[in-house]
Design a protein around this motif. Structure first.
Motif, PDB file in Angstrom:
ATOM      1  N   THR A   1       0.821  -1.209   0.000  1.00  0.00           N
ATOM      2  CA  THR A   1       0.000   0.000   0.000  1.00  0.00           C
ATOM      3  C   THR A   1       0.856   1.260   0.000  1.00  0.00           C
ATOM      4  OG1 THR A   1      -0.188  -0.144   2.421  1.00  0.00           O
ATOM      5  CG2 THR A   1      -1.960  -1.107   1.117  1.00  0.00           C
ATOM      6  N   ALA A   2       2.052   1.182   0.567  1.00  0.00           N
ATOM      7  CA  ALA A   2       2.963   2.330   0.524  1.00  0.00           C
ATOM      8  C   ALA A   2       3.493   2.541  -0.890  1.00  0.00           C
ATOM      9  CB  ALA A   2       4.119   2.127   1.495  1.00  0.00           C
ATOM     10  N   CYS A   3       3.732   1.464  -1.611  1.00  0.00           N
ATOM     11  CA  CYS A   3       4.251   1.561  -2.979  1.00  0.00           C
ATOM     12  C   CYS A   3       3.171   1.981  -3.974  1.00  0.00           C
ATOM     13  CB  CYS A   3       4.850   0.220  -3.404  1.00  0.00           C
ATOM     14  SG  CYS A   3       6.417  -0.188  -2.629  1.00  0.00           S
ATOM     15  N   PHE A   4       1.923   1.563  -3.707  1.00  0.00           N
ATOM     16  CA  PHE A   4       0.792   1.907  -4.591  1.00  0.00           C
ATOM     17  C   PHE A   4      -0.306   2.553  -3.747  1.00  0.00           C
ATOM     18  CE2 PHE A   4       2.835  -1.649  -6.811  1.00  0.00           C
ATOM     19  CZ  PHE A   4       2.878  -1.196  -8.131  1.00  0.00           C
ATOM     20  N   PRO A   5      -0.090   3.769  -3.247  1.00  0.00           N
ATOM     21  CA  PRO A   5      -1.047   4.376  -2.320  1.00  0.00           C
ATOM     22  C   PRO A   5      -2.411   4.676  -2.936  1.00  0.00           C
ATOM     23  CG  PRO A   5       0.629   5.968  -2.998  1.00  0.00           C
ATOM     24  CD  PRO A   5       1.077   4.644  -3.508  1.00  0.00           C
ATOM     25  N   PHE A   6      -2.479   4.737  -4.254  1.00  0.00           N
ATOM     26  CA  PHE A   6      -3.724   5.075  -4.941  1.00  0.00           C
ATOM     27  C   PHE A   6      -4.540   3.832  -5.315  1.00  0.00           C
ATOM     28  CE2 PHE A   6      -0.115   4.878  -7.809  1.00  0.00           C
ATOM     29  CZ  PHE A   6      -0.517   3.880  -8.693  1.00  0.00           C
ATOM     30  N   ALA A   7      -3.995   2.647  -5.120  1.00  0.00           N
ATOM     31  CA  ALA A   7      -4.625   1.419  -5.605  1.00  0.00           C
ATOM     32  C   ALA A   7      -5.499   0.769  -4.548  1.00  0.00           C
ATOM     33  CB  ALA A   7      -3.560   0.433  -6.083  1.00  0.00           C
ATOM     34  N   LYS A   8      -6.512   0.037  -5.004  1.00  0.00           N
ATOM     35  CA  LYS A   8      -7.309  -0.823  -4.139  1.00  0.00           C
ATOM     36  C   LYS A   8      -6.689  -2.220  -4.172  1.00  0.00           C
ATOM     37  CE  LYS A   8     -11.813   1.448  -4.588  1.00  0.00           C
ATOM     38  NZ  LYS A   8     -13.236   1.262  -5.015  1.00  0.00           N
ATOM     39  N   ILE A   9      -6.440  -2.768  -3.008  1.00  0.00           N
ATOM     40  CA  ILE A   9      -5.847  -4.092  -2.920  1.00  0.00           C
ATOM     41  C   ILE A   9      -6.965  -5.121  -2.757  1.00  0.00           C
ATOM     42  CG2 ILE A   9      -4.192  -5.556  -1.716  1.00  0.00           C
ATOM     43  CD1 ILE A   9      -3.017  -2.988  -2.992  1.00  0.00           C
ATOM     44  N   HIS A  10      -7.032  -6.082  -3.677  1.00  0.00           N
ATOM     45  CA  HIS A  10      -7.964  -7.202  -3.590  1.00  0.00           C
ATOM     46  C   HIS A  10      -7.143  -8.468  -3.399  1.00  0.00           C
ATOM     47  CE1 HIS A  10     -11.953  -5.537  -5.216  1.00  0.00           C
ATOM     48  NE2 HIS A  10     -11.141  -4.497  -5.121  1.00  0.00           N
ATOM     49  N   TYR A  11      -7.037  -8.934  -2.163  1.00  0.00           N
ATOM     50  CA  TYR A  11      -6.251 -10.131  -1.887  1.00  0.00           C
ATOM     51  C   TYR A  11      -6.832 -11.339  -2.610  1.00  0.00           C
ATOM     52  CZ  TYR A  11      -4.506 -14.222   0.647  1.00  0.00           C
ATOM     53  OH  TYR A  11      -3.967 -15.439   0.960  1.00  0.00           O
ATOM     54  N   ALA A  12      -5.995 -12.071  -3.343  1.00  0.00           N
ATOM     55  CA  ALA A  12      -6.426 -13.284  -4.037  1.00  0.00           C
ATOM     56  C   ALA A  12      -6.490 -14.422  -3.020  1.00  0.00           C
ATOM     57  CB  ALA A  12      -5.457 -13.610  -5.169  1.00  0.00           C
ATOM     58  N   VAL A  13      -7.676 -14.714  -2.547  1.00  0.00           N
ATOM     59  CA  VAL A  13      -7.863 -15.638  -1.438  1.00  0.00           C
ATOM     60  C   VAL A  13      -7.303 -17.020  -1.749  1.00  0.00           C
ATOM     61  CG1 VAL A  13      -9.630 -16.780  -0.008  1.00  0.00           C
ATOM     62  CG2 VAL A  13      -9.845 -14.352  -0.574  1.00  0.00           C
ATOM     63  N   LYS A  14      -7.300 -17.431  -3.021  1.00  0.00           N
ATOM     64  CA  LYS A  14      -6.814 -18.766  -3.378  1.00  0.00           C
ATOM     65  C   LYS A  14      -5.362 -18.995  -2.972  1.00  0.00           C
ATOM     66  CE  LYS A  14      -6.017 -17.061  -8.087  1.00  0.00           C
ATOM     67  NZ  LYS A  14      -6.847 -15.855  -7.957  1.00  0.00           N
ATOM     68  N   ALA A  15      -4.584 -17.921  -2.801  1.00  0.00           N
ATOM     69  CA  ALA A  15      -3.166 -18.081  -2.445  1.00  0.00           C
ATOM     70  C   ALA A  15      -3.007 -18.715  -1.071  1.00  0.00           C
ATOM     71  CB  ALA A  15      -2.450 -16.737  -2.482  1.00  0.00           C
ATOM     72  N   ASN A  16      -3.850 -18.330  -0.146  1.00  0.00           N
ATOM     73  CA  ASN A  16      -3.885 -18.940   1.188  1.00  0.00           C
ATOM     74  C   ASN A  16      -5.232 -18.565   1.798  1.00  0.00           C
ATOM     75  OD1 ASN A  16      -3.663 -19.603   3.964  1.00  0.00           O
ATOM     76  ND2 ASN A  16      -1.437 -19.549   3.804  1.00  0.00           N
ATOM     77  N   PRO A  17      -6.183 -19.493   1.782  1.00  0.00           N
ATOM     78  CA  PRO A  17      -7.546 -19.170   2.210  1.00  0.00           C
ATOM     79  C   PRO A  17      -7.805 -19.317   3.697  1.00  0.00           C
ATOM     80  CG  PRO A  17      -7.473 -21.390   1.324  1.00  0.00           C
ATOM     81  CD  PRO A  17      -6.067 -20.842   1.204  1.00  0.00           C
TER      82      PRO A  17
END
Length: 387
Positions: A44-60
């Motif tokens: 979030t510090a590197c992309f302060p303008f972006a919305k983060i959508h965690y890909a749950v499949k990586a670790n649910p």
């Protein structure tokens, strides 16, 4: 090959994890929650303008979902089962997107009834299903991108459509009463070539312009998927370098007035937090004169290490034994000849490695528990501890 754990964990963190590991029987996975939190904060510090959508499949795991929920993350969901898990811990449906382009119409309806209004698509049939089951929803079209040769785990061919078809789908979406909202792409998981984002963003720009000029459709969002790397054997640039370059690509095409940007990290958030602890079951040679040792361990492809298929993901392996090393083949415990993790890429392990010694597989927080089989050869699913 000598692995320096300080390249992967702070010394006090690894010491704490190892002390915990010494008290438990292998195999199992340890997840350090603070490492996940730090990874989210860095992104979030590197992309302060972006919305983060965690890909749950990586670790649910519920523990991961709750941690990221409290951090303010949104969630990229692939099935009704992931949806239930996320909804059940109190995540608002406005923070959820249905990112799978392959879905049953009744599953779309289920998402819609739960309040989800943002859907991925890449085909006409799927789009029509969305229009019937989730009327008035926002859709984003996933396009095909290059990058398969430079990604350790490619995601091309199966997902996405040609940009010309994307144009047709957006026009049809409007006719069907849906909201043409944005374009998505995924450059491949563990993508080491940052330039592939440049080519993908350029394709998106053309789609934005053609729809606005020729069809009066204004798109508002770019979903750039995942692809940011974890810390495996093959080193990559820092996340800061990725961000600097990708933001430059965005501004080159869209100027200072960027559309809404969504990122869907999975691996980069959770992989580095994991240590899979296994035990050597057997060390053997195949003939009297063989110079090659086979090291069999109590985890394998079917108990969490499926990403070693084609030796794609090369996990760092740390052992306590020291001294001279020798190249080995590393294989799992099952009665399946495919259960060989590394044969061509030669890992060096100590000559004095013995039965019951432990192997610590670093950066295994992503796609290990979620890929672990239920009872292949009777072995139970991989145990996980959250610290």
């Amino acid at each position: 090959m000598k692995i320096n754990v300080e390249d992967y964990f702070l010394p006090h963190t690894f010491e704490r994890l190892k002390e915990f590991a010494d008290q438990h029987e292998t195999p199992f996975l340890m997840i350090d929650k603070q490492t996940i939190g730090n990874a989210y904060d860095q992104l979030t510090a590197c992309f302060p303008f972006a919305k983060i959508h965690y890909a749950v499949k990586a670790n649910p795991a519920t523990e991961v979902i709750e941690l990221l929920r409290d951090k303010g993350s949104n969630f990229d969901i692939a099935s009704i089962y992931e949806l239930d898990k996320v909804i059940n811990v109190g995540v608002d449906p406005e923070r959820i997107s249905y990112g799978n382009t392959i879905k049953k119409a009744r599953d779309v309806r289920y998402f819609y009834e739960k309040g989800v209004r943002l859907y991925a698509t890449d085909s006409e049939a799927d789009l029509r299903n969305i229009a019937k089951a989730a009327p008035g929803s926002k859709i984003y079209v996933r396009i095909l991108t290059e990058g398969s040769t430079s990604a350790d785990w490619p995601l091309s061919r199966k997902f996405g459509c040609n940009p010309d078809m994307a144009l047709d789908l957006f026009i049809l979406a409007k006719q069907l009463g849906l909201v043409p909202y944005g374009v998505s792409f995924h450059v491949g998981s563990q993508q080491r070539d940052i330039d592939v984002w440049d080519a993908a963003i350029s394709k998106v720009k053309v789609i934005f312009e053609r729809l606005k000029e020729e069809d009066g459709i204004t798109l508002r969002m770019i979903n750039m998927g995942g692809g940011f790397p974890a810390n495996y054997l093959q080193r990559t640039n820092s996340l800061e370098t990725y961000a600097e370059e990708i933001i430059r690509f965005l501004k080159d095409d869209f100027g200072d007035e960027l559309p809404e940007i969504i990122l869907e990290p999975g691996r980069s958030l959770v992989a580095n937090a994991g240590i899979l602890v296994s035990e050597v079951v057997l060390v053997a040679r195949k003939s009297r004169t063989s110079v090659e040792r086979w090291v069999y361990t109590d985890v394998g492809k079917f108990s969490g290490l499926i990403e070693t298929t084609d030796e794609s993901i090369k996990f760092p392996i740390w052992v306590e034994s020291q001294g001279e090393v020798e190249e080995v083949v590393i294989a799992g415990p099952t009665c399946d000849s495919a259960d060989i993790m590394y044969e061509h890429y030669k890992y060096g392990l100590p000559l004095n490695l013995a039965i019951e010694d432990r192997l610590y597989w670093l950066s295994t927080g992503a796609y290990t528990t979620s890929y672990s089989s239920v009872e292949f050869n009777g072995f139970p699913s991989l145990k996980t501890y959250f610290l």
